[in-house]
Design a protein around this motif. Structure first.
Motif, PDB file in Angstrom:
ATOM      1  N   PHE A 262     -67.969 -17.828 -36.627  1.00 37.39           N
ATOM      2  CA  PHE A 262     -68.713 -17.814 -35.686  1.00 37.39           C
ATOM      3  C   PHE A 262     -67.988 -16.487 -34.846  1.00 37.39           C
ATOM      4  CE2 PHE A 262     -69.431 -18.502 -30.812  1.00 37.39           C
ATOM      5  CZ  PHE A 262     -70.554 -19.185 -30.913  1.00 37.39           C
ATOM      6  N   ALA A 263     -66.805 -16.425 -34.959  1.00 36.77           N
ATOM      7  CA  ALA A 263     -66.475 -15.059 -34.472  1.00 36.77           C
ATOM      8  C   ALA A 263     -66.762 -13.791 -35.176  1.00 36.77           C
ATOM      9  CB  ALA A 263     -64.889 -15.102 -34.632  1.00 36.77           C
ATOM     10  N   ALA A 264     -67.300 -13.765 -36.374  1.00 30.68           N
ATOM     11  CA  ALA A 264     -68.092 -12.748 -36.756  1.00 30.68           C
ATOM     12  C   ALA A 264     -69.482 -12.684 -36.430  1.00 30.68           C
ATOM     13  CB  ALA A 264     -68.152 -12.999 -38.541  1.00 30.68           C
ATOM     14  N   MET A 265     -70.155 -13.843 -36.387  1.00 28.10           N
ATOM     15  CA  MET A 265     -71.677 -13.832 -35.568  1.00 28.10           C
ATOM     16  C   MET A 265     -71.698 -13.201 -34.411  1.00 28.10           C
ATOM     17  SD  MET A 265     -72.467 -17.672 -37.211  1.00 28.10           S
ATOM     18  CE  MET A 265     -73.837 -17.969 -36.084  1.00 28.10           C
ATOM     19  N   ALA A 326     -67.241  -4.314 -40.933  1.00 24.22           N
ATOM     20  CA  ALA A 326     -68.584  -3.937 -41.449  1.00 24.22           C
ATOM     21  C   ALA A 326     -69.344  -5.332 -41.633  1.00 24.22           C
ATOM     22  CB  ALA A 326     -68.623  -2.940 -42.659  1.00 24.22           C
ATOM     23  N   GLU A 327     -68.673  -6.288 -42.246  1.00 22.26           N
ATOM     24  CA  GLU A 327     -69.206  -7.661 -42.696  1.00 22.26           C
ATOM     25  C   GLU A 327     -69.673  -8.465 -41.359  1.00 22.26           C
ATOM     26  OE1 GLU A 327     -67.381  -8.638 -46.795  1.00 22.26           O
ATOM     27  OE2 GLU A 327     -66.307  -9.124 -45.103  1.00 22.26           O
ATOM     28  N   ALA A 328     -68.802  -8.426 -40.479  1.00 23.84           N
ATOM     29  CA  ALA A 328     -69.060  -9.160 -38.888  1.00 23.84           C
ATOM     30  C   ALA A 328     -70.121  -8.371 -38.456  1.00 23.84           C
ATOM     31  CB  ALA A 328     -67.861  -9.030 -38.219  1.00 23.84           C
ATOM     32  N   THR A 329     -70.158  -7.116 -38.468  1.00 26.73           N
ATOM     33  CA  THR A 329     -71.434  -6.513 -37.574  1.00 26.73           C
ATOM     34  C   THR A 329     -72.638  -6.734 -38.308  1.00 26.73           C
ATOM     35  OG1 THR A 329     -69.984  -4.529 -37.024  1.00 26.73           O
ATOM     36  CG2 THR A 329     -72.336  -3.945 -36.993  1.00 26.73           C
ATOM     37  N   LEU A 330     -72.588  -6.911 -39.834  1.00 34.29           N
ATOM     38  CA  LEU A 330     -73.832  -7.208 -40.347  1.00 34.29           C
ATOM     39  C   LEU A 330     -74.415  -8.755 -39.809  1.00 34.29           C
ATOM     40  CD1 LEU A 330     -75.966  -6.950 -42.659  1.00 34.29           C
ATOM     41  CD2 LEU A 330     -74.318  -7.404 -44.208  1.00 34.29           C
TER      42      LEU A 330
END
Length: 501
Positions: A262-265, A326-330
């Motif tokens: 969720f933090a990444a989203m 970068a993965e979190a931004t995607l």
């Protein structure tokens, strides 16, 4: 931060990148077909029921043609789905070897559902003009259920990968004491399954309606195009607001069960309250965010309905246990794209509902049909974004908090996997090209048949008369001037049983 990234890159197996790319490509390709495999049988049966109930030959013709598309799509799905199933074992033997006994039942359910769906599609196609009309319809009713059962198996397996349970670990870290029921019915299964299924129905409905919306824009204002648009669009429009709430519920489940995802989203760096919402912002490795639109406190409000809701940040776990910046931004971009498209589709559905409620007719507005023609493409984009958010947001875990992707990957040389990726791309281009060519050929045949019928030509000139799909006419009956139906709901002569013996 830089030293950590260098260390992670140095410890990553060389075959990990090509394996991930191969899996991503095949999954992204296959997922484009899934909405039609899951939802097109239901939409077809809705049209079929309308045709029988109202003795409507146009509805029967549409159902007949959609069933042909459904069969061709299923054949292509066999290819892409089989490749994908093999890749689980070939590319990720570490996961399947250790955890297959725990969550493998989901794949078994999907395989059985796939087999049943194939049999039912064959019966449905064969039944046109060979079975009594209502017998033919009722034999096809289990078809959508089989399609949804297949989706259940896959989502059950994926839900377990996100929230694994139903096992204990021995001293070597291997699962023991497997509880299959708990492994299948994980805490996140309900929200993920229904969010996925409704997304499939939305996508199929808007894509099918979009085909007839394009025809409407090109001047084809006959009842065939009106009915072909109205039924699937109505199904999708009804489900659109429901999907909005299901998506919100699914995101809240992630907030409670997978706080780091969720933090990444939401690109939340540090655990805090009164967390702002960023629309399309970019997270940097130092935790700063650039671009996007910042809305104060909204993220906490959306997560817990209160501004003082504490939202877990990415820094709550070590760098090696969370997605990269970068993965979190995607993941964040994909999540925001889904939310944005969903909001626009709600406006489109409300527009349609308002005009229909006032005039009991379709909107007489070219901009409405332009938007409707793009809605299906937009839904396909959200389907891709949903899987990216689900899978990339879980990184670096293939089994959340139990096994890393790097631990599950094959030992096959990286060069061989890169070659295989090239081969698969070439094969998929040919397969999807053939799929589109067949659909275009079918469309041309159907258009010629409609034009021939409109011109009053003899049925013997129908170019579809000898094909195993599309509306076929009983030449002898048609030329003899037989009536179009012999009982309630029979429909035109082309849809009566007993014609192709």
């Amino acid at each position: 931060m830089l030293s950590t990234a260098v260390h992670l890159a140095a410890s990553t197996p060389a075959q990990l990148l090509p394996s991930r790319q191969l899996m991503a490509f095949t999954l992204a390709s296959h997922i484009l077909l899934v909405p039609f495999g899951v939802a097109l049988p239901f939409i077809t049966l809705v049209m079929h029921y309308r045709g029988l109930r109202r003795d409507d030959p146009v509805a029967m013709k549409l159902a007949r043609r959609w069933s042909a598309v459904m069969a061709v799509q299923f054949a292509i799905g066999v290819v892409t789905g089989t490749v994908l199933s093999f890749e689980f074992g070939l590319l990720w033997p570490g996961m399947m070897g250790r955890w297959g006994d725990v969550f493998g039942l989901g794949f078994g359910v999907e395989a059985w559902a796939f087999f049943l769906e194939a049999v039912m599609i064959a019966i449905y196609l064969y039944g046109w003009r060979r079975l009594k009309p209502w017998t033919h319809f009722w034999l096809a009713v289990p078809l959508p259920l089989a399609a949804m059962m297949g989706a259940f198996g896959i989502i059950a397996a994926n839900s377990w990968m996100n929230t694994p349970r139903g096992f204990s670990l021995d001293a070597q870290g291997n699962p023991i004491d497997v509880d299959v029921r708990r492994a299948v019915f994980t805490p996140i299964l309900g929200t993920e399954y229904w969010h996925f299924v409704v997304a499939m129905f939305l996508t199929a409905g808007y894509v099918v309606a979009g085909v007839y919306a394009v025809g409407w824009l090109r001047g084809r204002r006959d009842r065939y195009h009106k009915l072909g648009f109205t039924v699937p669009f109505t199904v999708a429009a009804i489900l659109t607001p429901i999907q909005f709430f299901l998506g919100d519920s699914a995101a809240r489940s992630v907030f409670h069960k997978q706080p780091v995802k969720f933090a990444a989203m939401e690109i939340v760096w540090k655990t805090d309250t009164h967390v702002p919402e960023y629309l399309f912002g970019r997270l940097h490795p130092d935790g700063s965010i650039s671009g996007g639109i910042k809305i104060p406190q909204l993220d906490s409000i959306l997560a817990g309905f209160r501004p003082d809701t504490k939202v877990t940040g990415l820094t709550s776990v070590p760098a090696e246990n969370r997605p990269t910046a970068a993965e979190a931004t995607l993941v964040h971009f994909c999540f925001d794209i889904m939310a944005t498209i969903g909001s626009v589709l709600i406006l489109l559905a409300l527009w349609y509902a308002w005009i229909w409620w006032r005039h009991r007719d379709l909107p007489n507005n070219r901009w409405f049909f332009r938007c409707a023609s793009l809605a299906g493409v937009a839904c396909l984009v959200t389907v891709e974004c949903g899987w990216i958010a689900t899978e990339v947001g879980r990184q670096p875990w293939i089994v959340y908090n139990h096994m890393r992707v790097s631990e599950a990957v094959t030992h096959t040389a990286a060069g061989g996997i890169w070659i295989m990726l090239g081969v698969v791309i070439a094969v998929y281009v040919a397969v999807f090209g053939s799929f589109l060519a067949v659909l275009l050929k079918m469309r041309t045949r159907w258009r010629v048949a409609d034009e021939t019928a409109a011109a009053g030509a003899a049925a013997a000139l129908d170019p579809e008369a000898d094909t195993p799909y599309g509306p076929r006419h009983e030449v002898g009956t048609a030329t003899a001037g037989a009536p179009s139906g012999s009982g309630p709901g029979t429909g035109p002569s082309e849809d009566r049983p007993g014609g192709d013996h």
